[in-house]
Scaffold this motif. Structure first.
Motif, mmCIF file in Angstrom:
data_model
loop_
_atom_site.group_PDB
_atom_site.id
_atom_site.type_symbol
_atom_site.label_atom_id
_atom_site.label_comp_id
_atom_site.label_asym_id
_atom_site.label_seq_id
_atom_site.Cartn_x
_atom_site.Cartn_y
_atom_site.Cartn_z
ATOM 1 N N LEU A 316 7.647 41.902 48.747
ATOM 2 C CA LEU A 316 7.297 41.404 47.418
ATOM 3 C C LEU A 316 8.159 40.229 46.988
ATOM 4 O O LEU A 316 7.698 39.355 46.247
ATOM 5 N N ASN A 317 9.406 40.171 47.440
ATOM 6 C CA ASN A 317 10.269 39.076 47.010
ATOM 7 C C ASN A 317 9.852 37.733 47.600
ATOM 8 O O ASN A 317 10.375 36.687 47.222
ATOM 9 N N GLN A 318 8.872 37.741 48.516
ATOM 10 C CA GLN A 318 8.380 36.500 49.096
ATOM 11 C C GLN A 318 7.222 35.904 48.309
ATOM 12 O O GLN A 318 6.727 34.835 48.666
ATOM 13 N N VAL A 319 6.782 36.579 47.266
ATOM 14 C CA VAL A 319 5.695 36.070 46.428
ATOM 15 C C VAL A 319 6.293 35.195 45.332
ATOM 16 O O VAL A 319 7.033 35.685 44.465
ATOM 17 N N ALA A 320 5.982 33.917 45.369
ATOM 18 C CA ALA A 320 6.530 32.989 44.380
ATOM 19 C C ALA A 320 6.132 33.421 42.972
ATOM 20 O O ALA A 320 4.967 33.693 42.704
ATOM 21 N N GLY A 321 7.106 33.518 42.099
ATOM 22 C CA GLY A 321 6.837 33.891 40.716
ATOM 23 C C GLY A 321 6.733 35.374 40.475
ATOM 24 O O GLY A 321 6.541 35.806 39.333
ATOM 25 N N GLY A 322 6.815 36.188 41.544
ATOM 26 C CA GLY A 322 6.787 37.633 41.390
ATOM 27 C C GLY A 322 5.387 38.188 41.170
ATOM 28 O O GLY A 322 4.399 37.448 41.074
ATOM 29 N N VAL A 323 5.300 39.509 41.073
ATOM 30 C CA VAL A 323 4.000 40.184 40.931
ATOM 31 C C VAL A 323 3.934 41.054 39.684
ATOM 32 O O VAL A 323 2.979 41.814 39.511
ATOM 33 N N GLY A 324 4.929 40.940 38.807
ATOM 34 C CA GLY A 324 4.869 41.685 37.565
ATOM 35 C C GLY A 324 5.228 43.148 37.723
ATOM 36 O O GLY A 324 5.668 43.598 38.788
ATOM 37 N N PRO A 325 5.008 43.935 36.683
ATOM 38 C CA PRO A 325 5.421 45.341 36.682
ATOM 39 C C PRO A 325 4.530 46.218 37.555
ATOM 40 O O PRO A 325 3.371 45.897 37.835
ATOM 41 N N VAL A 326 5.084 47.349 37.954
ATOM 42 C CA VAL A 326 4.343 48.299 38.784
ATOM 43 C C VAL A 326 3.110 48.811 38.063
ATOM 44 O O VAL A 326 2.051 49.016 38.684
ATOM 45 N N ASP A 327 3.196 49.016 36.762
ATOM 46 C CA ASP A 327 2.032 49.522 36.016
ATOM 47 C C ASP A 327 0.843 48.584 36.134
ATOM 48 O O ASP A 327 -0.318 49.034 36.196
ATOM 49 N N GLY A 328 1.103 47.283 36.175
ATOM 50 C CA GLY A 328 0.014 46.319 36.348
ATOM 51 C C GLY A 328 -0.637 46.456 37.717
ATOM 52 O O GLY A 328 -1.865 46.383 37.839
ATOM 53 N N LEU A 329 0.181 46.663 38.743
ATOM 54 C CA LEU A 329 -0.365 46.869 40.084
ATOM 55 C C LEU A 329 -1.177 48.155 40.137
ATOM 56 O O LEU A 329 -2.250 48.202 40.750
ATOM 57 N N MET A 330 -0.676 49.202 39.493
ATOM 58 C CA MET A 330 -1.396 50.473 39.497
ATOM 59 C C MET A 330 -2.731 50.354 38.767
ATOM 60 O O MET A 330 -3.733 50.952 39.183
ATOM 61 N N ASP A 331 -2.775 49.589 37.688
ATOM 62 C CA ASP A 331 -4.035 49.383 36.975
ATOM 63 C C ASP A 331 -5.057 48.700 37.879
ATOM 64 O O ASP A 331 -6.243 49.067 37.884
#
Length: 382
Positions: A316-331
């Motif tokens: 995940l640390n290779q994604v520029a700008g990050g991927v946001g919170p875990v809850d967003g991924l779970m949604d």
């Protein structure tokens, strides 16, 4: 799937779907042969070519010349490049342009480009006049080995990737391998993730071959053609047995549940290409499988090592700008197309070549895994 002989240098495969069966042709300079191939199947048809601006600048004049030589009148419809074109607004514009071009049921829509164009043009074809036929002319590695074959078409929703669409099989796929020579290196690498996927699903020998020979695949020549043919053969066989993903076709989504969530988290912005998201998602699927005790941690590490070696993201640390919170991924995961009555379905693995459909995966286990991945990403240097 069966093979038929062909007098040209192209390799020809067959997707067996009874009355909706079609050929996949793989080889160089098939864009120039598109007129003859289509005219042999649909003489006198009116054509509408859907392409993004980047691909149009490279290949539109060539394919129009091929169509003119075959006496196939053609109209061009251009859209902006990128995932943003898989939207309701662009879909509406393409549909209206097809109707304005008087494309009728005996005519053809031609998708000239990568996966975005194939999905968009195919979906538009599926609804115009309640369905007209279309031809895939994929120009990226990802679209040649995956999205152009199998009839999945669609656009994105604000809720997630590919949530609006239809199964609509093409009548022909022309995979011009010479077009790959114009791909930016990042786009080619992203497409390679889908090639590796076929080995990880059920062909350990193919994955081992890729580990040894991936540089030759990237360089071009026979190794590249072989890898594309092997990938198309694998997908065509699965589609022939399970067209509408009621069973084993779900295996083709290895890495996609995590990957689609990551794409949504980056806003389909291009910070993470689809193939890159699939690569990261496959690495996560194997790490999650190891966490659940389904495969050895060394297996997950082997998969990660190969994807990383070719330059694909695996953390995940290779994604520029990050991927946001875990809850967003779970949604986003909760909106995945494989979810059934709220139960999460993942493609997990017992080893390289040992993927399987895991139904009713506990959401708490997925969330705990993603939280661990996120903590690791925050602690690691980018």
């Amino acid at each position: 799937m069966t093979e038929t002989s062909t007098p040209t240098a192209a390799r020809r495969l067959r997707v067996d779907l009874a009355a909706r069966s079609y050929d996949i042709l793989i080889g160089p300079n098939l864009i120039d042969a598109a007129g003859a191939e289509i005219a042999a199947r649909r003489p006198g048809a009116r054509l509408a070519i859907v392409a993004d601006e980047t691909v149009a600048n490279l290949y539109l004049a060539r394919i129009e010349a091929a169509f003119a030589q075959a006496n196939l009148p053609a109209t061009a419809i251009r859209v902006a490049p990128g995932e943003g074109s898989k939207s309701f607004a662009v879909f509406e514009r393409v549909v209206e342009a097809l109707i304005d071009a008087r494309i009728e049921r005996g005519d053809l829509v031609v998708a000239l480009g990568g996966g975005v164009i194939g999905d968009l043009a195919g979906f538009a074809a599926s609804v115009v006049r309640r369905g007209v036929d279309f031809v895939q002319v994929p120009t990226t590695l990802l679209s040649q080995v995956d999205s152009s074959v199998g009839g999945k078409t669609g656009i994105n929703s604000a809720h997630g990737k590919n949530l609006v669409g239809a199964f609509h099989q093409p009548v022909l796929v022309l995979a011009d391998t010479a077009a790959l020579d114009t791909l930016p290196p990042r786009e080619f690498r992203a497409g390679y993730a889908e090639v590796a996927k076929y080995g990880l699903i059920d062909d350990a020998a193919f994955f081992a071959e890729l580990e040894s020979n991936w540089r030759e695949v990237f360089a071009g020549g026979p190794a590249r053609l072989d890898a594309i043919e092997t990938s198309c053969r694998a997908k065509a066989a699965i589609v022939g047995r399970d067209e509408r993903e009621s069973g084993e076709r779900a295996l083709l989504n290895l890495g996609h549940t995590f990957g689609h969530a990551l794409e949504k988290a980056t806003g389909f912005s291009g910070r993470l290409l689809h193939g890159e998201a699939v690569a990261l998602g496959m690495a996560q699927a194997f790490r999650f499988s190891a966490r659940l005790g389904l495969c050895a941690p060394s297996v997950a590490q082997r998969v990660e090592d190969h994807l990383a070696e070719v330059g694909l993201p695996t953390r995940l640390n290779q994604v520029a700008g990050g991927v946001g919170p875990v809850d967003g991924l779970m949604d986003a995961i909760a909106q995945d197309k494989k979810v059934a009555r709220g139960a999460l379905t993942f493609i997990l693995a017992r080893g390289v070549g040992g993927a399987f459909v895991a139904r009713d995966v506990a959401p708490d286990a997925v969330k705990a895994f993603l939280e661990a991945e996120t903590l690791e990403a925050e602690a690691a240097p980018a």
